[in-house]
Every structure is written in C-alpha cells, then in structure tokens.
Motif scaffolding. Sequence first.
Motif, mmCIF file in Angstrom:
data_model
loop_
_atom_site.group_PDB
_atom_site.id
_atom_site.type_symbol
_atom_site.label_atom_id
_atom_site.label_comp_id
_atom_site.label_asym_id
_atom_site.label_seq_id
_atom_site.Cartn_x
_atom_site.Cartn_y
_atom_site.Cartn_z
ATOM 1 N N ARG A 98 0.709 -1.241 -0.023
ATOM 2 C CA ARG A 98 0.034 0.033 -0.067
ATOM 3 C C ARG A 98 0.940 1.322 -0.017
ATOM 4 N NH1 ARG A 98 -3.785 -2.325 4.311
ATOM 5 N NH2 ARG A 98 -5.328 -3.529 2.916
ATOM 6 N N GLN A 99 1.885 1.122 0.850
ATOM 7 C CA GLN A 99 2.840 2.385 0.761
ATOM 8 C C GLN A 99 3.510 2.620 -0.591
ATOM 9 O OE1 GLN A 99 6.119 1.961 3.601
ATOM 10 N NE2 GLN A 99 6.672 4.235 3.546
ATOM 11 N N ARG A 100 4.044 1.513 -1.022
ATOM 12 C CA ARG A 100 4.420 1.842 -2.389
ATOM 13 C C ARG A 100 3.283 2.182 -3.503
ATOM 14 N NH1 ARG A 100 8.552 3.157 -5.323
ATOM 15 N NH2 ARG A 100 8.897 1.963 -7.323
ATOM 16 N N LEU A 101 2.506 1.844 -3.446
ATOM 17 C CA LEU A 101 1.226 2.157 -4.496
ATOM 18 C C LEU A 101 1.036 3.744 -3.942
ATOM 19 C CD1 LEU A 101 -1.010 1.752 -6.230
ATOM 20 C CD2 LEU A 101 -2.361 1.115 -4.602
ATOM 21 N N GLN B 261 7.563 19.842 -19.641
ATOM 22 C CA GLN B 261 8.842 20.033 -18.759
ATOM 23 C C GLN B 261 9.416 18.421 -18.507
ATOM 24 O OE1 GLN B 261 8.085 21.858 -14.844
ATOM 25 N NE2 GLN B 261 7.997 23.641 -15.756
ATOM 26 N N LEU B 262 8.469 17.346 -19.150
ATOM 27 C CA LEU B 262 9.100 16.170 -18.988
ATOM 28 C C LEU B 262 9.937 15.565 -20.167
ATOM 29 C CD1 LEU B 262 8.507 13.550 -17.255
ATOM 30 C CD2 LEU B 262 6.629 13.036 -18.698
ATOM 31 N N GLY B 263 11.131 15.325 -19.712
ATOM 32 C CA GLY B 263 11.940 15.050 -20.805
ATOM 33 C C GLY B 263 11.937 13.369 -21.066
ATOM 34 N N ASN B 264 11.619 12.426 -20.303
ATOM 35 C CA ASN B 264 11.733 10.906 -20.409
ATOM 36 C C ASN B 264 9.993 10.599 -20.349
ATOM 37 O OD1 ASN B 264 11.999 8.322 -20.580
ATOM 38 N ND2 ASN B 264 12.989 8.222 -18.649
ATOM 39 N N THR B 265 9.601 10.588 -21.568
ATOM 40 C CA THR B 265 8.174 10.259 -21.529
ATOM 41 C C THR B 265 7.866 8.911 -21.205
ATOM 42 O OG1 THR B 265 7.958 10.197 -23.814
ATOM 43 C CG2 THR B 265 7.432 12.309 -22.959
ATOM 44 N N ALA B 266 8.879 8.035 -21.329
ATOM 45 C CA ALA B 266 8.650 6.639 -21.140
ATOM 46 C C ALA B 266 8.418 6.378 -19.618
ATOM 47 C CB ALA B 266 9.911 5.851 -21.782
ATOM 48 N N ARG B 267 8.799 7.263 -18.837
ATOM 49 C CA ARG B 267 8.711 6.889 -17.456
ATOM 50 C C ARG B 267 7.400 6.932 -17.137
ATOM 51 N NH1 ARG B 267 9.825 4.346 -13.521
ATOM 52 N NH2 ARG B 267 9.656 5.274 -11.443
ATOM 53 N N LEU B 268 6.377 7.624 -17.718
ATOM 54 C CA LEU B 268 4.820 7.579 -17.267
ATOM 55 C C LEU B 268 4.545 6.346 -17.539
ATOM 56 C CD1 LEU B 268 3.536 10.678 -19.228
ATOM 57 C CD2 LEU B 268 3.212 10.121 -16.631
ATOM 58 N N ARG B 269 4.760 5.673 -18.770
ATOM 59 C CA ARG B 269 4.465 4.217 -19.230
ATOM 60 C C ARG B 269 4.941 3.182 -17.964
ATOM 61 N NH1 ARG B 269 6.050 0.840 -24.481
ATOM 62 N NH2 ARG B 269 4.564 -0.894 -24.077
ATOM 63 N N GLY B 270 6.182 3.413 -17.618
ATOM 64 C CA GLY B 270 6.726 2.352 -16.420
ATOM 65 C C GLY B 270 6.055 2.646 -15.217
ATOM 66 N N VAL B 271 5.781 4.008 -14.760
ATOM 67 C CA VAL B 271 5.177 4.012 -13.369
ATOM 68 C C VAL B 271 3.503 3.334 -13.675
ATOM 69 C CG1 VAL B 271 4.197 5.676 -11.901
ATOM 70 C CG2 VAL B 271 6.571 5.750 -12.771
ATOM 71 N N ARG B 272 3.042 3.692 -14.759
ATOM 72 C CA ARG B 272 1.615 3.006 -14.916
ATOM 73 C C ARG B 272 1.778 1.522 -14.885
ATOM 74 N NH1 ARG B 272 0.417 5.813 -19.381
ATOM 75 N NH2 ARG B 272 0.645 3.782 -20.688
ATOM 76 N N ARG B 273 2.600 0.829 -15.499
ATOM 77 C CA ARG B 273 2.714 -0.388 -15.121
ATOM 78 C C ARG B 273 3.256 -0.934 -13.702
ATOM 79 N NH1 ARG B 273 4.990 -3.150 -20.891
ATOM 80 N NH2 ARG B 273 3.371 -1.991 -22.201
ATOM 81 N N ASP B 274 3.965 -0.258 -13.203
ATOM 82 C CA ASP B 274 4.324 -0.587 -11.825
ATOM 83 C C ASP B 274 3.113 -0.422 -10.917
ATOM 84 O OD1 ASP B 274 7.130 -0.977 -12.200
ATOM 85 O OD2 ASP B 274 7.926 0.957 -11.637
ATOM 86 N N ILE B 275 2.308 0.518 -11.079
ATOM 87 C CA ILE B 275 1.279 0.614 -10.323
ATOM 88 C C ILE B 275 0.024 -0.646 -10.460
ATOM 89 C CG2 ILE B 275 -1.268 1.934 -10.209
ATOM 90 C CD1 ILE B 275 0.519 4.274 -10.654
ATOM 91 N N ALA B 276 0.025 -0.914 -11.772
ATOM 92 C CA ALA B 276 -0.630 -2.227 -12.067
ATOM 93 C C ALA B 276 -0.295 -3.514 -11.425
ATOM 94 C CB ALA B 276 -0.822 -2.185 -13.688
ATOM 95 N N ARG B 277 1.215 -3.515 -11.344
ATOM 96 C CA ARG B 277 1.743 -4.585 -10.930
ATOM 97 C C ARG B 277 1.516 -4.812 -9.275
ATOM 98 N NH1 ARG B 277 6.415 -3.278 -14.157
ATOM 99 N NH2 ARG B 277 6.541 -4.497 -15.661
ATOM 100 N N VAL B 278 1.620 -3.586 -8.820
ATOM 101 C CA VAL B 278 1.432 -3.575 -7.206
ATOM 102 C C VAL B 278 -0.011 -3.817 -6.959
ATOM 103 C CG1 VAL B 278 1.104 -1.926 -5.275
ATOM 104 C CG2 VAL B 278 3.210 -1.800 -6.670
ATOM 105 N N ARG B 279 -1.053 -3.401 -7.587
ATOM 106 C CA ARG B 279 -2.562 -3.739 -7.527
ATOM 107 C C ARG B 279 -2.596 -5.136 -7.773
ATOM 108 N NH1 ARG B 279 -5.233 1.737 -10.037
ATOM 109 N NH2 ARG B 279 -4.865 3.012 -8.205
ATOM 110 N N THR B 280 -2.054 -5.725 -8.772
ATOM 111 C CA THR B 280 -2.454 -7.181 -9.122
ATOM 112 C C THR B 280 -1.776 -8.114 -7.737
ATOM 113 O OG1 THR B 280 -1.989 -6.972 -11.415
ATOM 114 C CG2 THR B 280 -1.767 -9.107 -10.539
ATOM 115 N N VAL B 281 -0.591 -7.684 -7.312
ATOM 116 C CA VAL B 281 -0.107 -8.609 -6.195
ATOM 117 C C VAL B 281 -0.912 -8.317 -5.053
ATOM 118 C CG1 VAL B 281 1.855 -8.742 -4.379
ATOM 119 C CG2 VAL B 281 2.273 -8.708 -6.955
ATOM 120 N N MET B 282 -1.473 -7.168 -4.658
ATOM 121 C CA MET B 282 -2.360 -6.763 -3.736
ATOM 122 C C MET B 282 -3.581 -7.649 -3.658
ATOM 123 S SD MET B 282 -1.670 -2.641 -3.118
ATOM 124 C CE MET B 282 -2.924 -2.487 -1.906
#
Length: 65
Positions: free
Chosen positions: A15-18, A36-57
């Motif tokens: 929950r804390q990580r989420l 101001q965002l230089g690395n737009t791929a980071r958005l996609r990575g964070v979105r996928r990490d959120i999905a991973r955390v929610r799946t495990v939870m």
Amino acid sequence: MKQSELQGMSLAECRQRLDQLLEEQFKLRMQHGTGQLGNTARLRGVRRDIARVRTVMTAMARSEG
C-alpha cells in the motif's frame, strides 16, 4: 520493479509503495502537461508498476480471505 520483489512485501508495504507510485504518476503528468517532462517513457513504466502492485495486492487479499 519486478513481481518477485513485490511478492516478498507485506500488504502494508505494498500500500505504501502504491501511494508513492500514484504520487510520482501525478507529478509526471503535471510535468508532461507543462512540457517539462524529458523522459516520457517513465510515465508508461510508472503506470505498469502501479498495475503490478495492484495485481499483487489483489492476489494477497484473495489468499487471505
């Protein structure tokens, strides 16, 4: 973040990580909106990490109940 790392965490740690990831996603979206965002791929990575955390939870909740 890998799924194996998440499975070793407790539900409270997940929950804390989420919360951290959701905050980071918000900041990245604001940076993207203002140009101001230089690395737009980071958005996609964070979105996928959120999905991973929610799946495990969800899996943890089902195994407990």
